[in-house]
Design a protein around this motif. Structure first.
Motif, PDB file in Angstrom:
ATOM      1  N   VAL A 111       0.862  -1.184   0.000  1.00 45.95           N
ATOM      2  CA  VAL A 111       0.000   0.000   0.000  1.00 45.95           C
ATOM      3  C   VAL A 111       0.899   1.235   0.000  1.00 45.95           C
ATOM      4  N   PRO A 112       0.843   2.057  -1.048  1.00 43.55           N
ATOM      5  CA  PRO A 112       1.742   3.225  -1.135  1.00 43.55           C
ATOM      6  C   PRO A 112       1.160   4.460  -0.452  1.00 43.55           C
ATOM      7  N   ARG A 128      -8.732   8.852   6.541  1.00 41.83           N
ATOM      8  CA  ARG A 128      -9.618   7.823   5.972  1.00 41.83           C
ATOM      9  C   ARG A 128     -11.084   8.215   5.965  1.00 41.83           C
ATOM     10  N   TYR A 129     -11.476   9.050   6.947  1.00 42.62           N
ATOM     11  CA  TYR A 129     -12.897   9.336   7.133  1.00 42.62           C
ATOM     12  C   TYR A 129     -13.187  10.833   7.110  1.00 42.62           C
ATOM     13  N   ASN A 130     -14.366  11.171   6.605  1.00 44.43           N
ATOM     14  CA  ASN A 130     -14.895  12.521   6.705  1.00 44.43           C
ATOM     15  C   ASN A 130     -15.447  12.736   8.119  1.00 44.43           C
ATOM     16  N   GLN A 131     -15.820  13.958   8.437  1.00 44.98           N
ATOM     17  CA  GLN A 131     -16.345  14.254   9.769  1.00 44.98           C
ATOM     18  C   GLN A 131     -17.645  13.511  10.059  1.00 44.98           C
ATOM     19  N   ASN A 136     -18.108  10.462   9.288  1.00 46.73           N
ATOM     20  CA  ASN A 136     -17.696   9.046   9.336  1.00 46.73           C
ATOM     21  C   ASN A 136     -17.872   8.304   8.016  1.00 46.73           C
ATOM     22  N   THR A 137     -18.120   9.005   6.928  1.00 49.42           N
ATOM     23  CA  THR A 137     -18.106   8.357   5.616  1.00 49.42           C
ATOM     24  C   THR A 137     -16.660   8.289   5.126  1.00 49.42           C
ATOM     25  N   LEU A 138     -16.387   7.304   4.287  1.00 52.92           N
ATOM     26  CA  LEU A 138     -15.033   7.102   3.789  1.00 52.92           C
ATOM     27  C   LEU A 138     -14.620   8.195   2.801  1.00 52.92           C
ATOM     28  N   ASN A 146      -8.616   3.303   1.350  1.00 51.63           N
ATOM     29  CA  ASN A 146     -10.009   3.111   0.933  1.00 51.63           C
ATOM     30  C   ASN A 146     -10.129   2.738  -0.536  1.00 51.63           C
ATOM     31  N   GLN A 147      -9.011   2.494  -1.189  1.00 50.16           N
ATOM     32  CA  GLN A 147      -9.013   2.119  -2.603  1.00 50.16           C
ATOM     33  C   GLN A 147      -8.780   0.616  -2.730  1.00 50.16           C
TER      34      GLN A 147
END
Length: 198
Positions: free
Chosen positions: A14-15, A49-52, A54-56, A63-64
């Protein structure tokens, strides 16, 4: 607490080509209340990884779906900042067994070695070759041999050696932490104590 033995790891990677990734970015301070090593992987790179709500965040590498594996490849000066052990715990708990970078903060490196994550330091040129190869083809694999202290980019056969403290190397090969090591030589310690005058 014993952990997985590390011998030879062959895996995709994972880069994360970001320099100066600090421990607060690896595991934000608000998640440091727990004292056991489990559960931290859920919050690895939480704010990236997450928005405020809690969505990705779909553009973040974890997340890819195309990127996966047991090897995290980070930019220069990975693990800088505070000395929190939880940063290494979160890397391990997420499923990474190796982090590759061109430079590690010393305390983060030590914390990784204490819990079974192998920090592999390579040259800046070789790190860039890994980034380029993985970005071009996420199925590219790296092979990391702890006994030989060598990392190989399998798509090209290019390799580099890496350094590791001999005591920590032995512990990782056996899946020992510091306590496990002492328990393993308990009889030797008892024999020494019995034969050593006060």
């Amino acid at each position: 607490m014993a952990y997985d033995k590390f011998n030879i790891l062959t895996s995709t990677a994972v880069p994360l080509p970001i320099e100066n990734v600090d421990t607060d970015q690896i595991i934000p301070a608000r998640f440091l209340k727990a004292t056991e090593r489990v559960g931290f992987g859920d919050n690895l790179f939480r704010d990236w990884r997450y928005n405020q709500d809690n969505t990705l965040k779909e553009d973040f590498v974890l997340n890819q779906d195309k990127f996966s594996g047991k090897i995290l490849v980070g930019g220069k000066n990975f693990g800088s900042g505070s000395s929190r052990e939880h940063a290494a715990w979160s890397v391990y708990d997420y499923g990474f067994r190796c982090v590759v970078s061109s430079f590690f903060a010393d305390i983060f490196r030590g914390n990784c070695l204490n819990i079974g994550v192998l920090p592999v330091q390579v040259s800046a040129d070789f790190l860039q070759k890994i980034f380029d190869a993985v970005e071009a083809d996420p199925s590219v694999e790296l092979e990391i041999s702890l006994p030989e202290q060598k990392i190989v980019l399998l798509s090209t056969g290019e390799s580099e050696s890496f350094d590791i403290n001999g005591y920590k190397k032995n512990n990782m090969l056996n899946g020992f932490d510091d306590i496990d090591y002492l328990l393993n030589i308990k009889k030797d310690i008892e024999t020494f104590a019995e034969n050593t005058p006060l």
